[in-house]
Scaffold this active site. Sequence first.
Site, PDB file in Angstrom:
ATOM      1  CG  ASP A   1      -2.009  -1.040   1.138  1.00 53.22           C
ATOM      2  OD1 ASP A   1      -2.169  -1.632   0.055  1.00 53.22           O
ATOM      3  OD2 ASP A   1      -2.698  -1.272   2.148  1.00 53.22           O
TER       4      ASP A   1
ATOM      5  CD  GLU B   1       6.891  -1.257  -2.667  1.00 50.31           C
ATOM      6  OE1 GLU B   1       8.071  -1.414  -3.008  1.00 50.31           O
ATOM      7  OE2 GLU B   1       6.048  -2.183  -2.637  1.00 50.31           O
ATOM      8  CG  PHE B   2      -1.162   1.697  -5.054  1.00 50.01           C
ATOM      9  CD1 PHE B   2      -1.314   0.994  -6.245  1.00 50.01           C
ATOM     10  CD2 PHE B   2      -2.084   2.705  -4.765  1.00 50.01           C
ATOM     11  CE1 PHE B   2      -2.353   1.286  -7.118  1.00 50.01           C
ATOM     12  CE2 PHE B   2      -3.124   3.006  -5.622  1.00 50.01           C
ATOM     13  CZ  PHE B   2      -3.259   2.289  -6.808  1.00 50.01           C
TER      14      PHE B   2
ATOM     15  CB  SER C   1     -37.743  -7.033 -13.683  1.00 46.09           C
ATOM     16  OG  SER C   1     -37.930  -5.674 -13.408  1.00 46.09           O
ATOM     17  CG  LEU C   2     -33.606 -11.488 -13.955  1.00 44.41           C
ATOM     18  CD1 LEU C   2     -32.545 -12.059 -13.025  1.00 44.41           C
ATOM     19  CD2 LEU C   2     -33.517 -12.152 -15.314  1.00 44.41           C
TER      20      LEU C   2
ATOM     21  CE  LYS D   1     -32.650 -11.624  -8.451  1.00 48.56           C
ATOM     22  NZ  LYS D   1     -32.530 -10.507  -7.503  1.00 48.56           N
TER      23      LYS D   1
ATOM     24  CG  ASP E   1     -29.934  -8.334  -1.828  1.00 50.97           C
ATOM     25  OD1 ASP E   1     -30.570  -7.662  -2.659  1.00 50.97           O
ATOM     26  OD2 ASP E   1     -30.317  -8.497  -0.661  1.00 50.97           O
TER      27      ASP E   1
ATOM     28  NE  ARG F   1     -34.188  -3.015 -13.344  1.00 48.85           N
ATOM     29  CZ  ARG F   1     -35.462  -2.657 -13.354  1.00 48.85           C
ATOM     30  NH1 ARG F   1     -35.858  -1.626 -12.619  1.00 48.85           N
ATOM     31  NH2 ARG F   1     -36.358  -3.282 -14.092  1.00 48.85           N
TER      32      ARG F   1
ATOM     33  CD  GLU G   1     -27.434  -6.141  -8.648  1.00 48.58           C
ATOM     34  OE1 GLU G   1     -27.786  -5.789  -7.499  1.00 48.58           O
ATOM     35  OE2 GLU G   1     -28.100  -5.891  -9.660  1.00 48.58           O
TER      36      GLU G   1
ATOM     37  CE1 TYR H   1     -26.834  -8.355 -14.495  1.00 49.14           C
ATOM     38  CE2 TYR H   1     -25.897  -7.918 -12.336  1.00 49.14           C
ATOM     39  CZ  TYR H   1     -26.839  -7.658 -13.306  1.00 49.14           C
ATOM     40  OH  TYR H   1     -27.779  -6.679 -13.098  1.00 49.14           O
TER      41      TYR H   1
ATOM     42  CE  LYS I   1     -27.886 -13.653 -16.492  1.00 52.95           C
ATOM     43  NZ  LYS I   1     -26.740 -12.738 -16.444  1.00 52.95           N
TER      44      LYS I   1
ATOM     45  CE  LYS J   1     -35.279 -13.273  -6.037  1.00 56.33           C
ATOM     46  NZ  LYS J   1     -35.812 -12.422  -5.113  1.00 56.33           N
TER      47      LYS J   1
ATOM     48  CB  CYS K   1     -63.541   4.528   1.798  1.00 57.66           C
ATOM     49  SG  CYS K   1     -61.990   5.373   1.389  1.00 57.66           S
TER      50      CYS K   1
ATOM     51  CB  CYS L   1     -63.201   3.599  -2.088  1.00 52.65           C
ATOM     52  SG  CYS L   1     -63.935   5.235  -1.879  1.00 52.65           S
TER      53      CYS L   1
ATOM     54  CB  CYS M   1     -61.800   8.768  -2.307  1.00 50.08           C
ATOM     55  SG  CYS M   1     -60.763   7.871  -1.135  1.00 50.08           S
TER      56      CYS M   1
END
Length: 669
Positions: free
Chosen positions: A33, A35-36, A82-83, A115, A117, A136, A172, A224, A287, A311, A405, A423, A429
Site C-alpha cells: 500500500d 509503494e502504491f 427485471s427477471l 443473484k 443483492d 437501473r 451489481e 454479470y 440463463k 429464489k 373507505c 371505494c 376520495c
Amino acid sequence: MSEAIQLIIENLRTELRQHNHNYYVLDNPTLSDYEFDLKLKELEKLENEYPQFADPNSPTQRVGGGLTKNFETVTHKNRMYSLDNSYSKEDLLDWEKRIQKITGVNELEYTCELKYDGASINLTYENGSLKSAVTRGDGFQGDNVTTNIKTIKSIPLIIDSSFSDFFEIRGEIILPLNGFQKMNEEREAAGEEMYRNPRNTASGSLKLQDSSEVAKRPLDCLLYHIVGDRLPVDSHFDALETARELGFKVPKAIQLCKSIDEVFQFITEWDVKRHDLPYETDGIVVKVNNLHLQDELGYTAKAPRWAIAYKFKAEQESTVLNEITYQVGRTGAITPVANLEPVQLAGTIVKRASLHNADQIEKLDIRENDTVYVEKGGEIIPKIVAVDLGKRPLNSVPTMYATHCPDCQTELIRKEGDAKHYCPNEFGCPTQITGKIQHFISRKALNIDGLGSETVELLFKERLIQNYADLYDLTIEQIIPLERMAQKSAENMIEGIHKSKDIPFEKVLFGLGIRFVGETVAKKLAKHFKSIEKLMNVTFDELVAVDEIGERIAQSIVDFSNDLGNILIVDRLKRYGLQLEVSKESEEGQTDILNGKSIVVSGVFHVMSRNELKKSIEDNGGKVSSSISKKTSFIVAGDNMGPSKLVKAESLGVSIISETDYLKLLGGE
C-alpha cells in the site's frame, strides 16, 4: 521534453491500473500500500504540473472530490429488464418447456450465476474508456452516477478496445459484509444511527453528492452481463470469461450447465455455500447460454424469456400482529395491512406486511393480536404466511373486513369475480385524487421534475389542485408560501410542469391512470388509434378488435371515456398543449406495409441486428411473434434457423423469406 513527460505519465497510469486490478479484482496484491500511494502521489504531482495531459480516467480520479448537486436522468440505450422469479424445480422445468417450444431446441445449455443483492448499474465503454455509469432506475431510464462509480477500484476505467468499440456491461454494486460491519462499528463509536443493511447502504452510496465520501466506502462491483451489437462471442459464458480477461470483476461462482439437472445440482450446492460468501445473495440466475437463442427468445413486457431467477427459500420470522388497517390505492382498491411488532427479517426491520384481500384473511383466519409468521415474498415484499394458533389469545375474535373507505367513509363495493374491495368515490376520495396525480407525474408517465408525492399532497391539502389538469394552472406566486418551498424550488416545479407538455402521447395516455392500461397497453393504443380523441370515441367492439386488448381493458376505456369529469379534464389538457396525439416526427419512416401481419424472426442476420429487424417490422405495422402458429403470416429466417421450426413451418404451410427478401418487401420491389 513534453513527449518524455507524457510517456512517464502514461507508464505510471498503466502500472497503477495493473496494481489496482491485482489488488481489487484478482485479490493478489503485487505492491505494498505504501509503494502504491507513493506512485499515485507522483502521478498526481505530474498531472497537476502538466494539465495538458489530464485524463478523466486516470487512477488519480478514483479518490473522488467531484460534487454532484443533481444527478442527470439518462435514458438507457438498451432497457434494463427485471427477471421473472421461480421458487421450485417445477417452475424451472416449466420455464425450460416454454423455451424449447419457442426455439424448437430440446438440448439446451445454461449459465448459472449467483443473484447478488445490491444496486444494479449499467456501465458504458466507448473506444476502451468508461463513458458513463447509470443506475437501473425504472429500467427505461436511470441516474448518471459516473463520478461516484469511478471511485470503486474494481471497476476498470480503461480496457483493451479490441473487444468492441462500444458496449454496455451490467452488474451489481455491493457492500461486502465485513466492510458493512466496519462502517457500522465506526458509526456506533461516533454515536450515529447504524445502517440497516448492505444493499440499501450500497444503493444510497451511489447518490451521495460528494464523491470523496463515496470513495471512503468499501464498495465493490460484480459484473454479470454484456450488451452490444455483434459482439465477438457466441455464448453468455464466453462473454463473462472475456469480461474477466478485460479486467472486470466477474465472480468465480459461475457454471456452464449442459442440462437442467446440472442446474439443479448448482442450486443445491449454493443453497448451502451461500452462507459463507463475503456478500449477500438471495438466489441463482439461470440463463440460456447461446446468445443467438437469447436473441430469438427476446423479451416479454417485463423480463427476458431467456433468463429466470431461482429464489432460495425465504427467511421467516414470527411476531405479533398488533392491528389491521386499510389502505386506499389510486384506483380505489382497498389493501388490508398488518401492523406488526417490529421484527428483523432478511436484513431489514419489518413493521408492516400486506394481507392482500378479504379472502386471504379468511383463508388464514388472521386476527389482531395473533402471533404470525412473516416472510419476504421473493425476499422483497413482507407477507404473512401462517398463524401460530397455539399462541392465540383466549379473547380473540374473527376479523370483520372493513365495510367503508378509511379515507372518505364511502361504503365499499366488491364486484363479482374480483378479489379486492373498492371505494367507488373516485372523484371525492382524497387518497384516490392524490394517487391519480402522483401517478400522472411519475417517472414512467409525465416525469415532472421538481414535483414529488409529498408536494402533491400539500398542494391538494391547500386546495390548489383537485386533479392533474390543475397542475397547469399553478403559478410561482401560489407555490412560494407553501411549507418548505423556496423561490428556486417553485421555479423548478413550474418549469418541470411546463416541460411535461413535450412528453409523447403514449406516456401521457399511461399517465391518465385508466384502469388496466399499463405502459405496454398505452403504447399499443397510442400506436393504433393515434390520438386521445379517436380513442375516447371508439366502441367496445372496436377496442376488443385490437390485438391483445381484452374485454376488461376495453370496458375500462369505455367507462373512462363516458365519464363527464374525465372528458372535461382531457379537454383541459388539450388546451394546455399536452401531446394527446402521435407526433409526425415519431411516425417518420413508419408505414402500413405489414399491417395485420404476424411475423416470426428466427436465426442469425447480417444486414440488420435482430432488434433492428424487430423494430423494422413494428415500424411498418407488423407484429413480431415468438412462436409459429396458423396465424403466422411468414418467417424471416437467417442463418442457423432451428430445424424443428423449419419442420413446423412446413407442416403449417407458413412461408419462409430471407433477410434480403424482407428488405425487398419493404422497398416495394
